[in-house]
Design a protein around this motif. Structure first.
Motif, mmCIF file in Angstrom:
data_model
loop_
_atom_site.group_PDB
_atom_site.id
_atom_site.type_symbol
_atom_site.label_atom_id
_atom_site.label_comp_id
_atom_site.label_asym_id
_atom_site.label_seq_id
_atom_site.Cartn_x
_atom_site.Cartn_y
_atom_site.Cartn_z
ATOM 1 N N MET A 1 54.993 37.211 23.219
ATOM 2 C CA MET A 1 55.850 37.055 21.734
ATOM 3 C C MET A 1 54.842 37.285 20.747
ATOM 4 O O MET A 1 53.499 36.590 20.833
ATOM 5 N N GLY A 2 55.067 38.037 19.638
ATOM 6 C CA GLY A 2 54.068 37.994 18.558
ATOM 7 C C GLY A 2 54.043 36.879 17.733
ATOM 8 O O GLY A 2 54.793 36.000 17.758
ATOM 9 N N PRO A 20 48.353 32.917 12.417
ATOM 10 C CA PRO A 20 47.917 32.238 13.618
ATOM 11 C C PRO A 20 46.567 32.706 14.312
ATOM 12 O O PRO A 20 45.670 32.202 15.166
ATOM 13 N N ASP A 21 46.617 34.123 14.511
ATOM 14 C CA ASP A 21 45.478 34.911 15.082
ATOM 15 C C ASP A 21 44.051 35.033 14.337
ATOM 16 O O ASP A 21 44.438 36.214 13.599
ATOM 17 N N ASN A 22 43.186 34.446 14.375
ATOM 18 C CA ASN A 22 41.838 34.608 13.549
ATOM 19 C C ASN A 22 41.242 36.033 13.569
ATOM 20 O O ASN A 22 40.738 36.285 12.639
ATOM 21 N N ARG A 23 41.532 36.546 14.714
ATOM 22 C CA ARG A 23 40.863 37.812 14.918
ATOM 23 C C ARG A 23 41.409 38.818 14.025
ATOM 24 O O ARG A 23 40.945 39.759 13.582
ATOM 25 N N GLU A 78 49.480 43.278 14.359
ATOM 26 C CA GLU A 78 49.875 42.648 15.627
ATOM 27 C C GLU A 78 50.583 43.864 16.519
ATOM 28 O O GLU A 78 50.668 43.718 17.667
ATOM 29 N N GLN A 79 51.166 44.896 15.751
ATOM 30 C CA GLN A 79 51.226 46.116 16.706
ATOM 31 C C GLN A 79 50.048 46.945 17.490
ATOM 32 O O GLN A 79 50.440 47.938 17.829
ATOM 33 N N LEU A 109 57.888 45.620 7.212
ATOM 34 C CA LEU A 109 57.172 46.173 8.366
ATOM 35 C C LEU A 109 57.967 47.556 8.564
ATOM 36 O O LEU A 109 56.907 48.449 8.886
ATOM 37 N N GLU A 110 59.187 47.713 8.440
ATOM 38 C CA GLU A 110 59.677 48.899 8.591
ATOM 39 C C GLU A 110 59.156 50.073 7.644
ATOM 40 O O GLU A 110 58.983 51.068 7.872
ATOM 41 N N MET A 111 58.668 49.588 6.372
ATOM 42 C CA MET A 111 57.633 50.636 5.680
ATOM 43 C C MET A 111 56.789 51.379 6.457
ATOM 44 O O MET A 111 56.299 52.408 5.972
ATOM 45 N N PHE A 112 56.372 50.387 7.151
ATOM 46 C CA PHE A 112 54.929 50.833 7.747
ATOM 47 C C PHE A 112 55.152 51.697 9.035
ATOM 48 O O PHE A 112 54.293 52.481 9.586
ATOM 49 N N GLN A 113 56.502 51.511 9.463
ATOM 50 C CA GLN A 113 56.708 52.383 10.612
ATOM 51 C C GLN A 113 57.203 53.811 10.335
ATOM 52 O O GLN A 113 58.148 53.965 9.804
#
Length: 360
Positions: A1-2, A20-23, A78-79, A109-113
């Motif tokens: 789960m993202g 949440p993800d520091n990297r 995340e993708q 997000l859709e704009m980047f897809q």
């Protein structure tokens, strides 16, 4: 789960975003926080980093836009898709160009897809970043002859070469042919040292650069030895019939009317042809009219031909390039208002609607 960034409760005048993800947050901020600096400069805000939190300080509208952009870029990471300065600039353009309420994170997000407009080559994946670029790529796949007209840095040639490589890899064409008029301001081939290839190569270098971005060096060399990729001056096209090929004419504003007619009539079965150029950078001698300008006028209503137009808002180079183009455009408009000729060739024609695409 993202993992999804959240917005914490904070005092008025500040938006606090949690990632949440520091990297991924490190990639979002960029080397030495350069991505954040670009967003700060563009939106006139301050972004403070506190562990895995980003605090956005500024006007309510600017805070909302910055939050939208940061969430969209983080969702992209995340993708597993990269975020570099070009993606940050694209997000800033897309965010500031919205003429409605702030989109939701899912809409952002859709704009980047880019979906079917994602071009996969041997070395990298290429994505059109603006609406005009997406329309242009659609036209390249849909039409046998497409024109891309607009200022430098808008991706006209780069995207055309990317589409050509994609079609070659996919087996849709047998070869790629890239051409340019060997004309530059104040220079002619005869004055350059060396044999014909050495004379021509400096003019063709931008096309080599684009190919090097998409193909490994050894594969590119092999394809060129097999004549499956050709790079040649426009004059070398005379007498040929180009079948099952993806053909690009770059810097077409420097082709004469006769050269343009000669080139366009080379189109053979199973081929696609792309013509790119910038009407404001004509280097032909005084009194010789641009074949690009004439082709645009003569072919505008011909079925099966598309015209895609770009403006400074589509520039994907350094943001300063867009400001330079806007400054020159403003000077040309002021000259016209004074009744002066903006250039020395008298070929000024009305500018089309920004980002429009006229499909016949």
């Amino acid at each position: 789960m993202g993992l999804t960034p959240t917005t914490a409760d904070v005092p008025a005048g500040e938006t606090l975003l949690e990632f949440p993800d520091n990297r991924l947050l490190i990639d979002l901020c960029g080397p030495h926080d350069r991505h954040l600096a670009r967003i700060e400069e563009a939106l006139k805000i301050h972004v403070l980093r506190r562990g895995n939190l980003l605090s956005v300080v500024g006007t309510p509208e600017a805070q909302a836009e910055a939050a939208q952009i940061l969430r969209g870029l983080y969702a992209r990471l995340e993708q597993g898709r990269p975020v570099e300065m070009a993606e940050v600039d694209a997000a800033l353009r897309m965010g500031s160009d919205q003429a409605r309420e702030t989109p939701t994170p899912a809409e952002q997000l859709e704009m980047f897809q880019s979906g079917q407009f994602e071009l996969r080559t041997r070395k990298k994946t290429v994505e059109p970043r603006t609406d005009a670029q997406k329309d242009y790529v659609r036209s390249l796949f849909k039409h046998e002859l497409a024109f891309g007209i607009g200022p430098a840095g808008t991706g006209k040639t780069y995207l055309a070469v990317a589409v050509g490589v994609t079609m070659l890899i996919g087996g849709h064409v047998d070869k790629i042919i890239l051409s340019r008029p060997a004309v530059e301001a104040g220079e002619r081939l005869g004055f350059l040292p060396g044999d014909m290839k050495e004379k021509v190569d400096p003019y063709m270098q931008p096309l080599y650069d684009a190919l090097n971005d998409f193909l490994p060096a050894k594969q590119m060399q092999k394809l060129m030895e097999e004549k499956r990729i050709e790079i040649a001056p426009l004059a070398f096209m005379r007498g040929r019939t180009l079948s099952n090929a993806f053909v690009v004419l770059d810097e077409a504003q420097n082709a004469t009317t006769m050269q343009m007619k000669m080139f366009l009539t080379r189109l053979g079965e199973g081929s696609r042809m792309v013509v790119t150029g910038d009407r404001t950078q004509i280097d032909l001698p005084r009194g010789i009219y641009s074949g690009l300008v004439d082709a645009e006028r003569i072919l505008k209503d011909v079925k099966g031909i598309s015209f895609s137009y770009f403006t400074a808002s589509d520039v994907v180079r350094h943001p300063l390039v867009a400001r330079i183009i806007n400054a020159y455009d403003a000077e040309d408009e002021a000259a016209l208002a004074r009744g002066e000729t903006p250039d020395d060739r008298g070929q000024r024609i009305p500018r089309r609607t920004p980002g429009s695409s006229s499909l016949a």
